[in-house]
Write a protein that holds these residues in place. Structure first.
Motif, PDB file in Angstrom:
ATOM      1  N   ARG A  29       0.845  -1.194   0.158  1.00  0.00           N
ATOM      2  CA  ARG A  29       0.247   0.007  -0.086  1.00  0.00           C
ATOM      3  C   ARG A  29       0.814   1.267   0.128  1.00  0.00           C
ATOM      4  O   ARG A  29       0.233   2.362  -0.178  1.00  0.00           O
ATOM      5  CB  ARG A  29      -0.707  -0.052   1.210  1.00  0.00           C
ATOM      6  N   PHE A  30       1.982   1.103   0.136  1.00  0.00           N
ATOM      7  CA  PHE A  30       3.241   2.206   0.333  1.00  0.00           C
ATOM      8  C   PHE A  30       4.507   1.918  -0.124  1.00  0.00           C
ATOM      9  O   PHE A  30       4.943   0.608   0.333  1.00  0.00           O
ATOM     10  CB  PHE A  30       3.085   2.869   1.484  1.00  0.00           C
ATOM     11  N   VAL A  31       5.008   2.705  -0.998  1.00  0.00           N
ATOM     12  CA  VAL A  31       6.328   2.330  -1.520  1.00  0.00           C
ATOM     13  C   VAL A  31       7.246   3.745  -1.108  1.00  0.00           C
ATOM     14  O   VAL A  31       6.885   4.818  -1.084  1.00  0.00           O
ATOM     15  CB  VAL A  31       6.566   2.502  -2.817  1.00  0.00           C
ATOM     16  N   TYR A  32       8.480   3.444  -0.358  1.00  0.00           N
ATOM     17  CA  TYR A  32       9.430   4.573   0.315  1.00  0.00           C
ATOM     18  C   TYR A  32      10.447   4.659  -1.026  1.00  0.00           C
ATOM     19  O   TYR A  32      11.140   3.789  -1.278  1.00  0.00           O
ATOM     20  CB  TYR A  32      10.033   3.876   1.270  1.00  0.00           C
ATOM     21  N   ALA A  33      10.471   5.756  -1.399  1.00  0.00           N
ATOM     22  CA  ALA A  33      11.351   6.358  -2.293  1.00  0.00           C
ATOM     23  C   ALA A  33      12.628   6.881  -1.573  1.00  0.00           C
ATOM     24  O   ALA A  33      12.317   8.100  -0.996  1.00  0.00           O
ATOM     25  CB  ALA A  33      10.823   7.395  -3.064  1.00  0.00           C
ATOM     26  N   ASN A  34      13.817   6.325  -1.482  1.00  0.00           N
ATOM     27  CA  ASN A  34      15.138   7.015  -1.127  1.00  0.00           C
ATOM     28  C   ASN A  34      15.495   8.359  -1.868  1.00  0.00           C
ATOM     29  O   ASN A  34      14.771   8.468  -2.832  1.00  0.00           O
ATOM     30  CB  ASN A  34      16.125   5.737  -1.200  1.00  0.00           C
ATOM     31  N   TYR A  35      16.147   9.290  -0.778  1.00  0.00           N
ATOM     32  CA  TYR A  35      16.543  10.373  -1.500  1.00  0.00           C
ATOM     33  C   TYR A  35      17.805  10.873  -0.848  1.00  0.00           C
ATOM     34  O   TYR A  35      18.315  10.259  -0.137  1.00  0.00           O
ATOM     35  CB  TYR A  35      15.348  11.448  -1.185  1.00  0.00           C
ATOM     36  N   SER A  36      18.153  11.847  -1.685  1.00  0.00           N
ATOM     37  CA  SER A  36      19.454  12.523  -1.346  1.00  0.00           C
ATOM     38  C   SER A  36      19.230  13.842  -0.562  1.00  0.00           C
ATOM     39  O   SER A  36      18.362  14.799  -1.177  1.00  0.00           O
ATOM     40  CB  SER A  36      20.429  12.629  -2.652  1.00  0.00           C
ATOM     41  N   ALA A  37      20.042  14.219   0.425  1.00  0.00           N
ATOM     42  CA  ALA A  37      19.873  15.613   0.744  1.00  0.00           C
ATOM     43  C   ALA A  37      21.022  16.308   0.049  1.00  0.00           C
ATOM     44  O   ALA A  37      22.293  16.186  -0.081  1.00  0.00           O
ATOM     45  CB  ALA A  37      20.332  15.586   2.379  1.00  0.00           C
ATOM     46  N   VAL A  38      20.678  17.589  -0.227  1.00  0.00           N
ATOM     47  CA  VAL A  38      21.414  18.446  -1.059  1.00  0.00           C
ATOM     48  C   VAL A  38      21.317  20.025  -0.408  1.00  0.00           C
ATOM     49  O   VAL A  38      20.640  20.110   0.332  1.00  0.00           O
ATOM     50  CB  VAL A  38      20.917  18.535  -2.740  1.00  0.00           C
ATOM     51  N   ASP A  39      22.391  20.719  -0.927  1.00  0.00           N
ATOM     52  CA  ASP A  39      22.396  22.131  -0.491  1.00  0.00           C
ATOM     53  C   ASP A  39      21.094  22.906  -1.070  1.00  0.00           C
ATOM     54  O   ASP A  39      20.410  22.467  -2.040  1.00  0.00           O
ATOM     55  CB  ASP A  39      23.734  22.614  -0.681  1.00  0.00           C
ATOM     56  N   ASP A  40      20.989  24.189  -0.510  1.00  0.00           N
ATOM     57  CA  ASP A  40      19.807  24.884  -0.908  1.00  0.00           C
ATOM     58  C   ASP A  40      19.828  25.512  -2.442  1.00  0.00           C
ATOM     59  O   ASP A  40      19.093  25.613  -2.947  1.00  0.00           O
ATOM     60  CB  ASP A  40      19.671  26.212  -0.019  1.00  0.00           C
ATOM     61  N   GLU A  41      21.203  25.317  -2.881  1.00  0.00           N
ATOM     62  CA  GLU A  41      21.278  25.751  -4.205  1.00  0.00           C
ATOM     63  C   GLU A  41      21.296  24.610  -5.199  1.00  0.00           C
ATOM     64  O   GLU A  41      21.412  24.600  -6.602  1.00  0.00           O
ATOM     65  CB  GLU A  41      22.618  26.343  -4.331  1.00  0.00           C
ATOM     66  N   VAL A  42      21.025  23.339  -4.611  1.00  0.00           N
ATOM     67  CA  VAL A  42      21.397  22.165  -5.256  1.00  0.00           C
ATOM     68  C   VAL A  42      22.312  21.876  -6.300  1.00  0.00           C
ATOM     69  O   VAL A  42      22.441  21.629  -7.563  1.00  0.00           O
ATOM     70  CB  VAL A  42      19.790  22.023  -6.406  1.00  0.00           C
ATOM     71  N   SER A  43      23.377  22.088  -5.740  1.00  0.00           N
ATOM     72  CA  SER A  43      24.930  22.186  -6.387  1.00  0.00           C
ATOM     73  C   SER A  43      25.693  21.120  -5.801  1.00  0.00           C
ATOM     74  O   SER A  43      26.798  20.816  -6.568  1.00  0.00           O
ATOM     75  CB  SER A  43      25.638  23.547  -6.252  1.00  0.00           C
ATOM     76  N   MET A  44      25.452  20.610  -4.767  1.00  0.00           N
ATOM     77  CA  MET A  44      26.052  19.332  -4.242  1.00  0.00           C
ATOM     78  C   MET A  44      25.388  18.462  -3.095  1.00  0.00           C
ATOM     79  O   MET A  44      24.349  19.006  -2.515  1.00  0.00           O
ATOM     80  CB  MET A  44      27.532  20.025  -3.479  1.00  0.00           C
ATOM     81  N   VAL A  45      25.744  17.289  -3.050  1.00  0.00           N
ATOM     82  CA  VAL A  45      25.180  16.442  -2.365  1.00  0.00           C
ATOM     83  C   VAL A  45      25.778  16.514  -0.878  1.00  0.00           C
ATOM     84  O   VAL A  45      26.735  16.184  -0.648  1.00  0.00           O
ATOM     85  CB  VAL A  45      25.237  14.931  -3.055  1.00  0.00           C
ATOM     86  N   LEU A  46      24.955  16.585  -0.021  1.00  0.00           N
ATOM     87  CA  LEU A  46      25.154  16.505   1.388  1.00  0.00           C
ATOM     88  C   LEU A  46      25.218  15.111   2.186  1.00  0.00           C
ATOM     89  O   LEU A  46      26.045  14.749   2.993  1.00  0.00           O
ATOM     90  CB  LEU A  46      24.435  17.510   2.355  1.00  0.00           C
ATOM     91  N   ARG A  47      24.107  14.564   1.495  1.00  0.00           N
ATOM     92  CA  ARG A  47      24.100  12.991   2.270  1.00  0.00           C
ATOM     93  C   ARG A  47      23.407  12.205   0.885  1.00  0.00           C
ATOM     94  O   ARG A  47      22.371  12.601   0.303  1.00  0.00           O
ATOM     95  CB  ARG A  47      23.087  12.814   3.322  1.00  0.00           C
ATOM     96  N   GLU A  48      23.930  11.246   0.374  1.00  0.00           N
ATOM     97  CA  GLU A  48      23.702  10.466  -0.829  1.00  0.00           C
ATOM     98  C   GLU A  48      22.434   9.712  -0.704  1.00  0.00           C
ATOM     99  O   GLU A  48      21.596   9.819  -1.659  1.00  0.00           O
ATOM    100  CB  GLU A  48      24.800   9.481  -1.110  1.00  0.00           C
ATOM    101  N   LYS A  49      22.258   9.076   0.500  1.00  0.00           N
ATOM    102  CA  LYS A  49      20.977   8.550   0.890  1.00  0.00           C
ATOM    103  C   LYS A  49      20.397   8.579   2.344  1.00  0.00           C
ATOM    104  O   LYS A  49      21.055   8.626   3.142  1.00  0.00           O
ATOM    105  CB  LYS A  49      21.087   6.711   0.676  1.00  0.00           C
TER     106      LYS A  49
END
Length: 340
Positions: free
Chosen positions: A130-150
């Motif tokens: 009934r629910f699928v979890y989609a993993n995600y990356s944390a990025v900075d406010d400018e969407v210029s670098m990955v702060l946490r990959e997963k």
């Protein structure tokens, strides 16, 4: 830049398996980039986009009109009144006309292969969850670098029992972009009882998966913007949001064991550094932490030296912490993965 030439096919109907639900407020520039990312990822699959707009005016209309000119499956509803964060999230899912609704924040970005991956998962599951979890990356406010990959460090997709998901992982679906919900199961829940916690969607999801399992996608499919207070639409009410999690979990204690609920609170606190001096310094940098907040939220939760340090932080000039944040940001530019 997306153009009409990318969508020359005469679409007869949208994909009824999965649509994207976006609750929006007054961030048209971010909304435009979000919509573009969805079209890049889901255009060839005819993924429809359902927008519920809490602006109570036409702030977002020009952006939505521009997107509609290049993509036919965008549906926009201006709320008659401001619903607030919780109820607008709920309304956005209710507005979706597909079998599954993928909730997305107006400033999130969908990665190019996200829709392909999710459609494969939903077709493979064939009504088994009934629910699928989609993993995600944390990025900075400018969407210029990955702060946490997963957000959740998974090596492969997996099925997780409902109580394990709540105790260990549910904290991560406070971020709505991680949530893909079955509409039939969603509508069977009395959702209003969770409104006012800031996590009404989480309460709804955990109630609808009770007795079942959650399918967790290991690959990061969404970019979640993090950074200064300006990133978050709820920044002015940060403490109510942070402590709203405990309020939400308490509403689930009639359905899950006390140990599971206690663990869910603990995993949230650990993931977000709740009650830590580091978090208070972060909030102080943008003026979200003050002596009044200390008296209302922190004094009753902290004891001894930690309480004294928390009190001191409430009086440290915010520019000092902003300088520290700038230094940290500069260091991250050297070590973090850059986004092209």
């Amino acid at each position: 830049m997306i153009s009409n030439s990318m969508f020359l096919e005469n679409f007869q109907s949208y994909n009824e398996l999965c649509g994207v639900s976006i609750p929006v407020y007054k961030r048209p520039a971010e909304l435009y980039l979000c919509l573009q990312s969805i079209i890049r990822a889901g255009g060839k699959y005819r993924i429809p986009i359902f927008i519920t707009d809490d602006s109570a005016d036409h702030t977002n209309q020009s952006v939505i009109n521009a997107i509609k000119n290049i993509y036919p499956f965008v549906y926009h509803r201006l709320n008659e009144r401001n619903l607030g964060i919780d109820r607008n999230i709920l309304a956005s899912v209710d507005f979706c006309r597909c079998k599954f609704a993928w909730i997305l924040g107006e400033d999130d970005r969908m990665l190019p292969d996200a829709c392909e991956k999710m459609i494969q998962v939903l077709e493979q599951l064939d009504n088994k969850v009934r629910f699928v979890y989609a993993n995600y990356s944390a990025v900075d406010d400018e969407v210029s670098m990955v702060l946490r990959e997963k957000a959740i460090d998974l090596n492969e997709d997996m099925l997780v029992k409902d109580d394990i998901f709540l105790s260990r992982y549910a904290w991560s679906i406070g971020f709505i972009g991680a949530c893909v919900v079955c509409k039939e199961s969603w509508t069977a829940v009395a959702r209003e009882r969770y409104a006012g916690t800031y996590y009404a969607h989480v309460g709804t999801i955990m109630e609808m998966v009770k007795g079942g399992s959650v399918y967790m996608v290991s690959d990061s499919l969404i970019l979640n913007r993090c950074g200064t207070a300006a990133v978050f639409s709820w920044a002015d009410d940060a403490f109510n949001v942070l402590y709203g999690w405990e309020k939400l979990i308490n509403k689930l204690r009639s359905q899950y064991s006390q140990d599971v609920c206690d663990d869910a609170i603990g995993s949230f606190e650990q993931a977000h550094g709740l009650n830590s001096l580091k978090l208070l310094a972060y909030l102080r940098a943008d003026g979200m932490y003050s002596y009044d907040k200390y008296r209302k939220y922190i004094r009753v939760r902290q004891k001894g030296l930690k309480s004294i340090f928390a009190l001191v932080l409430a009086f440290v000039p915010p520019p000092l912490f902003r300088v520290m944040r700038y230094v940290l940001h500069s260091w991250r530019k050297l070590v973090c993965i850059r986004i092209k």
